[in-house]
Scaffold this motif. Structure first.
Motif, mmCIF file in Angstrom:
data_model
loop_
_atom_site.group_PDB
_atom_site.id
_atom_site.type_symbol
_atom_site.label_atom_id
_atom_site.label_comp_id
_atom_site.label_asym_id
_atom_site.label_seq_id
_atom_site.Cartn_x
_atom_site.Cartn_y
_atom_site.Cartn_z
ATOM 1 N N UNK A 140 5.678 -4.842 -5.137
ATOM 2 C CA UNK A 140 4.546 -4.606 -4.249
ATOM 3 C C UNK A 140 4.962 -4.790 -2.792
ATOM 4 N N UNK A 141 5.802 -5.779 -2.522
ATOM 5 C CA UNK A 141 6.328 -5.999 -1.175
ATOM 6 C C UNK A 141 7.023 -4.728 -0.678
ATOM 7 N N UNK A 142 7.885 -4.153 -1.503
ATOM 8 C CA UNK A 142 8.586 -2.930 -1.115
ATOM 9 C C UNK A 142 7.619 -1.771 -0.894
ATOM 10 N N UNK A 143 6.661 -1.617 -1.803
ATOM 11 C CA UNK A 143 5.722 -0.505 -1.709
ATOM 12 C C UNK A 143 4.899 -0.546 -0.424
ATOM 13 N N UNK A 144 4.662 -1.743 0.095
ATOM 14 C CA UNK A 144 3.853 -1.894 1.299
ATOM 15 C C UNK A 144 4.679 -1.850 2.585
ATOM 16 N N UNK A 145 5.993 -1.805 2.448
ATOM 17 C CA UNK A 145 6.846 -1.810 3.650
ATOM 18 C C UNK A 145 7.761 -0.592 3.747
ATOM 19 N N UNK A 146 7.926 0.161 2.673
ATOM 20 C CA UNK A 146 8.812 1.322 2.669
ATOM 21 C C UNK A 146 7.995 2.595 2.456
#
Length: 304
Positions: A140-146
């Protein structure tokens, strides 16, 4: 740092029959944030009554309010997938003008934890929930930043999942990670902007308030160790206590003095935010509305 006071508004009222008014009143009372549970249903007496979805409720609240921070306490992998959740969160952050915080936890047994399982399927064990949570949060961290994410894991996958334009808050909206065990605290230390606890559930029925404070002190110390191992200063994280689940139960809401005493003991442990439930008659969250509003108006000033 002064102690912030927030509230949880359970989604049990139709929006045009009192639901909207509660969120507006929370802003008028000066609460720092208003959260809601992200569940499909919850325990008695709510299980057989009205219960509305968290994301539509928070979207409506975002359009009705102007200053109040909004969020979930908490969202879990019980019925969420990181790819679809990320799209909804980016939309909520945009609609609210960057006022959204994601409270996120591993989830628990019962209530809605088995709603999506086949009738003969066994509920996830604590280890299985921790395993899923350990994959859920970093993805989820990646999905919200990339802008685009491709990922293949044990439980979740994503193929060119696109999330343009991303969050209003940069690099992404904040995570408030609910955790008490070592694996969850490690996730909070690595990915959280805040840590959430409800205390030690083993003390709820038979423990004392003093035992609860010591248990929470231990949780905070373990968070500090996890942060040190991750190369972070624990002071970077807000510490949020969701009340109503310690041996004190609702006694802190009996008077302003009782709440100030309760909140002050936890402020000494380093907590930066205390969250109290909006009163609901004939439930475990019953409280005098007038006293609740006095606490909102007066307690924060006394705790500075």
């Amino acid at each position: 740092m002064s102690l912030r006071l927030s509230t949880v508004i359970l989604p049990v009222h139709r929006w045009h029959e009192g639901g909207r008014d509660q969120w507006l009143r929370a802003e008028e009372l000066g609460f720092h944030a208003a959260y809601t549970y992200d569940h499909l249903s919850w325990r008695v007496p709510f299980r057989d009554g009205p219960w509305f979805g968290a994301v539509p409720t928070l979207t409506a609240a975002a359009t009705a309010t102007e200053r109040l921070r909004l969020g979930t306490l908490v969202t879990s992998p019980n019925f969420r997938h990181p790819v679809t959740l990320a799209k909804e969160l980016i939309s909520l952050d945009d609609i609210s003008g960057g006022r959204f915080t994601l409270g996120i936890g591993a989830g628990g047994n019962g209530f809605d934890a088995t709603t999506l399982l086949r009738g003969d399927a066994e509920p996830w064990t604590p280890r299985e929930r921790a395993d899923r949570f350990g994959e859920f949060v970093p993805l989820l961290d990646r999905l919200l930043t990339e802008d685009s994410v491709t990922y293949e894991g044990t439980f979740y996958s994503a193929t060119e999942a696109r999330n343009i334009p991303g969050c209003v808050q940069r690099p992404r909206l904040p995570f408030a990670v609910a955790a008490t065990g070592p694996r969850g605290l490690k996730l909070a230390a690595r990915h959280g902007q805040a840590w959430v606890t409800t205390g030690d559930p083993k003390l709820f029925e038979t423990g004392t308030p003093e035992e609860s404070v010591e248990a929470i002190r231990g949780q905070a110390e373990n968070l500090a160790k996890a942060c040190a191992a991750a190369g972070r200063n624990v002071a970077e994280l807000d510490k949020i206590l969701l009340t109503g689940f310690t041996p004190d139960r609702n006694r802190p809401l009996e008077s302003v003095d009782a709440f100030v005493d309760f909140a002050g003991r936890h402020q000494e442990l380093g907590f930066t935010e205390i969250v109290i439930h909006w009163p609901i008659p004939d439930s475990g969250f019953a409280a005098d509305q007038a006293v609740f509003e006095r606490i909102a108006a007066e307690a924060a000033t006394q705790l500075r």
